[in-house]
Design a protein around this motif. Structure first.
Motif, PDB file in Angstrom:
ATOM      1  N   ILE A 207       0.836  -1.199   0.000  1.00  8.61           N
ATOM      2  CA  ILE A 207       0.000   0.000   0.000  1.00  8.61           C
ATOM      3  C   ILE A 207       0.873   1.253   0.000  1.00  8.61           C
ATOM      4  O   ILE A 207       0.686   2.181  -0.797  1.00  8.61           O
ATOM      5  CB  ILE A 207      -0.928   0.002   1.234  1.00  8.61           C
ATOM      6  N   THR A 208       1.836   1.271   0.909  1.00  6.78           N
ATOM      7  CA  THR A 208       2.707   2.444   1.044  1.00  6.78           C
ATOM      8  C   THR A 208       3.494   2.697  -0.236  1.00  6.78           C
ATOM      9  O   THR A 208       3.597   3.839  -0.709  1.00  6.78           O
ATOM     10  CB  THR A 208       3.665   2.245   2.231  1.00  6.78           C
ATOM     11  N   PHE A 209       4.039   1.640  -0.816  1.00  7.61           N
ATOM     12  CA  PHE A 209       4.836   1.799  -2.033  1.00  7.61           C
ATOM     13  C   PHE A 209       3.987   2.319  -3.188  1.00  7.61           C
ATOM     14  O   PHE A 209       4.393   3.238  -3.909  1.00  7.61           O
ATOM     15  CB  PHE A 209       5.477   0.467  -2.424  1.00  7.61           C
ATOM     16  N   SER A 210       2.798   1.747  -3.382  1.00 10.79           N
ATOM     17  CA  SER A 210       1.966   2.139  -4.524  1.00 10.79           C
ATOM     18  C   SER A 210       1.458   3.569  -4.398  1.00 10.79           C
ATOM     19  O   SER A 210       1.435   4.330  -5.375  1.00 10.79           O
ATOM     20  CB  SER A 210       0.785   1.170  -4.682  1.00 10.79           C
ATOM     21  N   TYR A 211       1.066   3.963  -3.174  1.00  5.09           N
ATOM     22  CA  TYR A 211       0.596   5.334  -2.984  1.00  5.09           C
ATOM     23  C   TYR A 211       1.753   6.330  -3.034  1.00  5.09           C
ATOM     24  O   TYR A 211       1.587   7.466  -3.509  1.00  5.09           O
ATOM     25  CB  TYR A 211      -0.157   5.458  -1.663  1.00  5.09           C
ATOM     26  N   ASP A 212       2.927   5.929  -2.545  1.00  5.18           N
ATOM     27  CA  ASP A 212       4.106   6.806  -2.664  1.00  5.18           C
ATOM     28  C   ASP A 212       4.461   7.046  -4.133  1.00  5.18           C
ATOM     29  O   ASP A 212       4.873   8.150  -4.512  1.00  5.18           O
ATOM     30  CB  ASP A 212       5.302   6.180  -1.947  1.00  5.18           C
ATOM     31  N   TRP A 228      -7.409   1.673  -7.245  1.00  9.28           N
ATOM     32  CA  TRP A 228      -8.159   0.573  -7.864  1.00  9.28           C
ATOM     33  C   TRP A 228      -7.586  -0.773  -7.446  1.00  9.28           C
ATOM     34  O   TRP A 228      -8.320  -1.691  -7.096  1.00  9.28           O
ATOM     35  CB  TRP A 228      -8.115   0.721  -9.385  1.00  9.28           C
ATOM     36  N   ARG A 229      -6.263  -0.885  -7.438  1.00 12.26           N
ATOM     37  CA  ARG A 229      -5.637  -2.154  -7.077  1.00 12.26           C
ATOM     38  C   ARG A 229      -5.849  -2.488  -5.602  1.00 12.26           C
ATOM     39  O   ARG A 229      -6.067  -3.662  -5.257  1.00 12.26           O
ATOM     40  CB  ARG A 229      -4.120  -2.105  -7.360  1.00 12.26           C
ATOM     41  N   LYS A 236     -12.642  -5.371 -12.019  1.00  9.93           N
ATOM     42  CA  LYS A 236     -12.767  -4.893 -13.391  1.00  9.93           C
ATOM     43  C   LYS A 236     -14.134  -4.294 -13.685  1.00  9.93           C
ATOM     44  O   LYS A 236     -14.315  -3.625 -14.708  1.00  9.93           O
ATOM     45  CB  LYS A 236     -12.513  -6.054 -14.361  1.00  9.93           C
ATOM     46  N   ASN A 237     -15.094  -4.506 -12.786  1.00  9.14           N
ATOM     47  CA  ASN A 237     -16.447  -3.970 -12.998  1.00  9.14           C
ATOM     48  C   ASN A 237     -16.679  -2.642 -12.280  1.00  9.14           C
ATOM     49  O   ASN A 237     -17.806  -2.151 -12.263  1.00  9.14           O
ATOM     50  CB  ASN A 237     -17.493  -4.981 -12.511  1.00  9.14           C
ATOM     51  N   ILE A 238     -15.641  -2.063 -11.698  1.00  7.11           N
ATOM     52  CA  ILE A 238     -15.813  -0.838 -10.941  1.00  7.11           C
ATOM     53  C   ILE A 238     -16.213   0.315 -11.856  1.00  7.11           C
ATOM     54  O   ILE A 238     -15.731   0.434 -12.988  1.00  7.11           O
ATOM     55  CB  ILE A 238     -14.516  -0.478 -10.170  1.00  7.11           C
ATOM     56  N   ASP A 239     -17.128   1.147 -11.387  1.00 11.49           N
ATOM     57  CA  ASP A 239     -17.535   2.331 -12.112  1.00 11.49           C
ATOM     58  C   ASP A 239     -16.465   3.407 -11.912  1.00 11.49           C
ATOM     59  O   ASP A 239     -16.092   3.732 -10.782  1.00 11.49           O
ATOM     60  CB  ASP A 239     -18.886   2.823 -11.585  1.00 11.49           C
ATOM     61  N   ASN A 240     -15.986   3.980 -13.000  1.00 18.52           N
ATOM     62  CA  ASN A 240     -14.936   4.985 -12.917  1.00 18.52           C
ATOM     63  C   ASN A 240     -15.368   6.226 -12.151  1.00 18.52           C
ATOM     64  O   ASN A 240     -14.521   6.965 -11.641  1.00 18.52           O
ATOM     65  CB  ASN A 240     -14.467   5.381 -14.314  1.00 18.52           C
ATOM     66  N   GLU A 244     -13.092   7.996  -9.420  1.00 16.91           N
ATOM     67  CA  GLU A 244     -12.807   9.435  -9.449  1.00 16.91           C
ATOM     68  C   GLU A 244     -13.156  10.085  -8.115  1.00 16.91           C
ATOM     69  O   GLU A 244     -12.433  10.965  -7.633  1.00 16.91           O
ATOM     70  CB  GLU A 244     -13.586  10.108 -10.577  1.00 16.91           C
ATOM     71  N   ALA A 245     -14.265   9.654  -7.519  1.00 12.73           N
ATOM     72  CA  ALA A 245     -14.671  10.203  -6.227  1.00 12.73           C
ATOM     73  C   ALA A 245     -13.622   9.928  -5.162  1.00 12.73           C
ATOM     74  O   ALA A 245     -13.328  10.784  -4.318  1.00 12.73           O
ATOM     75  CB  ALA A 245     -16.022   9.608  -5.804  1.00 12.73           C
ATOM     76  N   LEU A 246     -13.030   8.733  -5.195  1.00 13.82           N
ATOM     77  CA  LEU A 246     -12.016   8.389  -4.198  1.00 13.82           C
ATOM     78  C   LEU A 246     -10.720   9.160  -4.445  1.00 13.82           C
ATOM     79  O   LEU A 246     -10.042   9.563  -3.488  1.00 13.82           O
ATOM     80  CB  LEU A 246     -11.756   6.883  -4.214  1.00 13.82           C
TER      81      LEU A 246
END
Length: 317
Positions: A207-212, A228-229, A236-240, A244-246
């Motif tokens: 988590i830390t590496f990807s967000y960094d 997303w990950r 794969k079915n997530i609404d964009n 975007e909200a997150l």
């Protein structure tokens, strides 16, 4: 709290800035309002791991974590004397009380949920508005995101102090996970708990590496991919629109963290912006007002500062 008093003029407005001071959005929707614009039906992802180990009961907070807890005056006076006589480093002490207590519980409570109990306002955003599964693993991802947000600010503090705050925050995080696995999830086998703990430790590093990486790239697309990950588990079915909200939610937190001084943050004067709120950048006049409010609170003109309120942290940075 100082940030809320000053930022109240900026909250519930229409512009959202990222950590680089770049304008991101121009509409009035908060993260929650934006996510509610999603029109796609919820599609269950069969590839999502089933890590649902819902708690059977919730652990009460220690007495000192209660909002109603008050230290007797004689104990307070003795404590001030003790601090003064032995010249205790209060920045080191506050790393535990703020980083390892208040700030951890702020992270923990964002997505906290219990079986057959109503959700809090913030938990509604994560589990109903965004449609995330109510699992222990998902709570870990939500908490880990907020822990990382605080990591970003703690790294900007003087190295020794910031590292101490981070360590206290991580220590409390994993102590709480182990306790919940044992007491709430009824996982009595030490070997199984140890296996879970190693898994969660690896996940936090990821988590830390990807967000960094997203922070360093200053790219919304990289941040969206990381969210997303991790938070959406690569669904794969997530609404964009929800993604975007997150992204908007994370940008808001980073902006507020960027504006609060070391002193105010170190003393616990920070709150996460709620998902149903929006922010706009402070004007230079409002930023000066924030700095002045911080100085008045922590360095009063009469010069009388209690030993417990002493700090080497900056009032302006």
């Amino acid at each position: 709290m100082i940030p809320r008093q000053v930022y109240r003029t900026a909250i519930k407005q229409h512009r959202v800035l990222g950590f680089a001071g770049r304008r991101l959005q121009s509409n009035k929707a908060s993260p929650k309002e934006l996510a509610l614009q999603s029109h796609l039906p919820k599609i269950e992802n069969p590839d999502t791991p089933d890590r649902d180990i819902n708690p059977k009961r919730k652990l009460p907070k220690p007495a000192y974590e209660s909002e109603n807890f008050k230290v007797p005056e004689w104990k307070r006076a003795f404590g001030e004397l003790f601090i003064n006589v032995f010249r205790i480093d209060m920045d080191n002490v506050r790393a535990g009380t703020m980083g390892g207590s208040k700030y951890y519980y702020m992270c923990k409570d964002q997505g906290l949920q219990f079986k057959d109990e109503p959700l809090s306002e913030t938990a509604i955003f994560w589990y109903q508005t965004l449609g995330l599964p109510r699992t222990f693993g998902q709570w870990f991802q939500i908490t880990g995101l907020h822990v990382w947000l605080l990591f970003v600010r703690m790294r900007a503090m003087p190295f020794k102090v910031g590292k101490n705050y981070q360590q206290k925050l991580v220590d409390k995080f994993f102590k709480d996970i182990e306790l919940r696995l044992s007491e709430e999830m009824n996982i009595l086998s030490g070997q199984i708990r140890e296996s879970y703990m190693k898994d969660f430790h690896s996940q936090l590093l990821g988590i830390t590496f990807s967000y960094d990486e997203a922070l360093a790239s200053n790219s919304d697309s990289v941040l969206a991919a990381a969210l997303w990950r991790n938070v959406f588990n690569g669904d794969k079915n997530i609404d964009n629109v929800k993604l975007e909200a997150l992204v908007r939610y994370v940008r808001m937190q980073l902006y507020i963290l960027n504006k609060i001084s070391d002193r105010a943050f170190g003393f616990g004067d920070f709150e996460f912006v709620a998902p149903n709120e929006t922010i706009e950048p402070l004007t230079p006049q409002e930023e000066e007002k924030l700095r002045e409010a911080t100085r008045q609170k922590y360095e009063p003109q009469n010069g009388k500062i209690l030993p417990s309120n002493r700090s080497s942290l900056s009032l302006d940075e």
